[in-house]
Design an enzyme around this catalytic site. Structure first.
Site, PDB file in Angstrom:
ATOM      1  N   CYS A  70      13.255  -5.248  25.832  1.00 52.98           N
ATOM      2  CA  CYS A  70      13.273  -5.133  24.362  1.00 52.98           C
ATOM      3  C   CYS A  70      13.766  -6.430  23.720  1.00 52.98           C
ATOM      4  O   CYS A  70      14.519  -6.384  22.726  1.00 52.98           O
ATOM      5  CB  CYS A  70      14.138  -3.968  23.892  1.00 52.98           C
ATOM      6  N   LYS A  78      25.752   4.268  26.376  1.00 52.16           N
ATOM      7  CA  LYS A  78      26.014   3.073  27.193  1.00 52.16           C
ATOM      8  C   LYS A  78      27.488   2.989  27.591  1.00 52.16           C
ATOM      9  O   LYS A  78      27.889   2.090  28.316  1.00 52.16           O
ATOM     10  CB  LYS A  78      25.600   1.814  26.425  1.00 52.16           C
ATOM     11  N   HIS A 132      18.143  -8.004  20.615  1.00 54.35           N
ATOM     12  CA  HIS A 132      17.339  -6.848  21.015  1.00 54.35           C
ATOM     13  C   HIS A 132      16.381  -6.535  19.865  1.00 54.35           C
ATOM     14  O   HIS A 132      16.705  -6.803  18.699  1.00 54.35           O
ATOM     15  CB  HIS A 132      18.314  -5.683  21.244  1.00 54.35           C
ATOM     16  N   GLN A 189      26.239  -3.722  23.984  1.00 49.30           N
ATOM     17  CA  GLN A 189      26.563  -4.173  25.345  1.00 49.30           C
ATOM     18  C   GLN A 189      27.995  -4.683  25.476  1.00 49.30           C
ATOM     19  O   GLN A 189      28.372  -5.146  26.560  1.00 49.30           O
ATOM     20  CB  GLN A 189      25.586  -5.284  25.775  1.00 49.30           C
ATOM     21  N   ASP A 230      26.184  -6.280  16.712  1.00 50.63           N
ATOM     22  CA  ASP A 230      25.576  -5.280  17.587  1.00 50.63           C
ATOM     23  C   ASP A 230      26.420  -5.233  18.856  1.00 50.63           C
ATOM     24  O   ASP A 230      26.364  -6.139  19.688  1.00 50.63           O
ATOM     25  CB  ASP A 230      24.123  -5.696  17.872  1.00 50.63           C
TER      26      ASP A 230
END
Ligand code: PMP
Length: 404
Positions: free
Chosen positions: A363, A225, A122, A202, A199
């Protein structure tokens, strides 16, 4: 087994209509809807427990501080961190990565030193490093991927040099859904003496994450999220690293003593939390994590995987369908294009049918360049979605396809 109908009743927005059609919300990778429990926690926080946290001797300040620090412990247990000192509240994944990019570069990098990222990052795991590259002359190395959207682990190993200082990669791709083999990647980095930032924007909402089992040095996610509020997120960091890193921002809360000549910084985790923290957001995030824990992250993963398989099978039979991301290990994200239909047209027409999907580059423009496309349509699932919604979505794609 999850009781999806009962779960849906916790999410008032899911019973809305859009353009006179029942809303089908397939934009969960961008943000999730919020259950009543989370919204009520925010309301209760402002109505009943609102006072600035830390150092207040009065009743309300102590109650707010206790709620905020208990929320930190909830995050600690959720990620299975060793200590709550390792949980830093930030504004979200983006700020967490910027914090590490800034502090790690300042503390541990020299011009010419290298950071390894991947093709599927991202922008928030690319641009912070580019800012540091411009400021301090560090360099980026990029792990390539194969046609299925899986990282090339052999190539990854060849990217290490004596100048590699950090690896920073996504656990799950927000475009391809690929679940990267981060445990293996962390082991490889550690064998070279290099720490790793993951990261988890997700991954945390969809799969079990245990930062100690992964041996991640840093791990980030965003509350919004995972059914929590906007504007707050988490940076997990091993205490030994956080202790050594210089602070990111200066201000109240992050100090022990200040004179005009010298400031002594506060202990962890406060060293990285300058200013009044989002103590209402933290308790709402904890409520969201409790909600997810009650359902069970393993049950959530199994159900979302069922939705993914069901949708993928049906989509593959649509004429002209191209699905980007065919990794063996995938989470509930499907990026696709149909024939030469522009993703924007597909998104607009699906919206007329009440179906919310995301369109564009998500993104991740360097990934789009790698795929040789400008953008995709992306459907991303949550535990509150159903196979019936997927059927309507498939019919919708067919309708749009026939129009063109
Ligand atoms: N990384 C990934 C993989 C993401 O999907 C996102 C959100 N789309 C981010 C980082 C940034 O998260 P936020 O905007 O909540 O900071």
């Amino acid at each position: 087994m999850l009781d999806i109908q009962a779960i849906r009743e916790d999410f008032p927005l899911l019973s809305h209509t859009v353009h006179d059609k029942p809303l089908i919300y397939f934009d969960n990778a961008a943000t999730t809807q919020k259950p009543r429990q989370v919204v009520e926690k925010i309301e209760n926080g402002y109505y009943n427990v609102n006072a600035n946290v830390h150092r207040g001797v009065h009743f309300l300040s102590q109650a707010a501080t206790e709620a905020h620090e208990n929320a930190r412990k909830t995050v600690q247990y959720f990620l299975h961190a060793r200590s709550s000192n390792e949980i830093i509240f930030t504004r979200g994944t983006t700020e967490s990565i910027n914090l590490i990019a800034s502090s790690f570069t300042e503390g541990f990098m020299q011009p010419g030193d290298e950071v390894i990222i991947s093709t599927m990052e991202h922008h928030s795991n690319i641009v912070p490093w580019q800012l540091q590259a411009a400021r301090k002359g560090i360099a980026l190395k990029v792990i390539p991927m194969n046609e299925k959207g899986e990282l090339d682990i052999i190539a990854y190993q060849t990217l290490f040099s004596e100048k590699t200082r950090l690896v920073s990669v996504a656990h799950v791709s927000n475009v391809l859904g690929t679940v990267n083999p981060v445990r293996e990647m962390i082991d490889i980095a550690h064998s070279q003496g290099v720490p790793v930032l993951i990261d988890g924007a997700q991954s945390v909402p969809h799969i079990q994450v245990d930062v100690q089992a992964l041996d991640a040095d840093f791990y980030t996610f965003s509350a919004h999220k995972i059914y929590g509020p906007t504007g707050i997120g988490v940076l997990y960091g091993k205490e030994e690293w956080l202790d050594k890193l210089p602070p990111y921002q200066g201000g109240g809360e992050m100090i022990a003593t200040v004179t005009f000549d010298k400031t002594v910084f506060n202990e962890l985790p406060y060293k990285f939390e300058a200013g009044t923290p989002d103590y209402i957001g933290s308790t709402a995030l904890a409520e969201a994590l409790d909600y997810v824990s009650r359902l069970g992250i393993t049950e959530i993963a199994a159900y979302e995987n069922e939705l993914l398989q069901y949708a993928t099978d049906k989509m593959q039979s649509i004429e002209g369908m191209r699905i980007f991301g065919q990794a063996i290990h995938k989470s509930g994200v499907i990026s696709f294009l149909v024939g030469s239909i522009h993703p924007y047209d597909m998104g607009m027409l699906l919206d007329r049918l009440g179906i919310a999907v995301r369109t564009g580059h998500h993104c991740a423009q360097p990934l789009m360049q790698r795929l040789g496309i400008e953008g995709t349509v992306r459907a991303s699932f949550s535990f509150y979605n159903t196979k019936k919604e997927i059927d309507t979505f498939i019919e919708g794609i067919e309708r749009v396809r026939k129009m063109f």
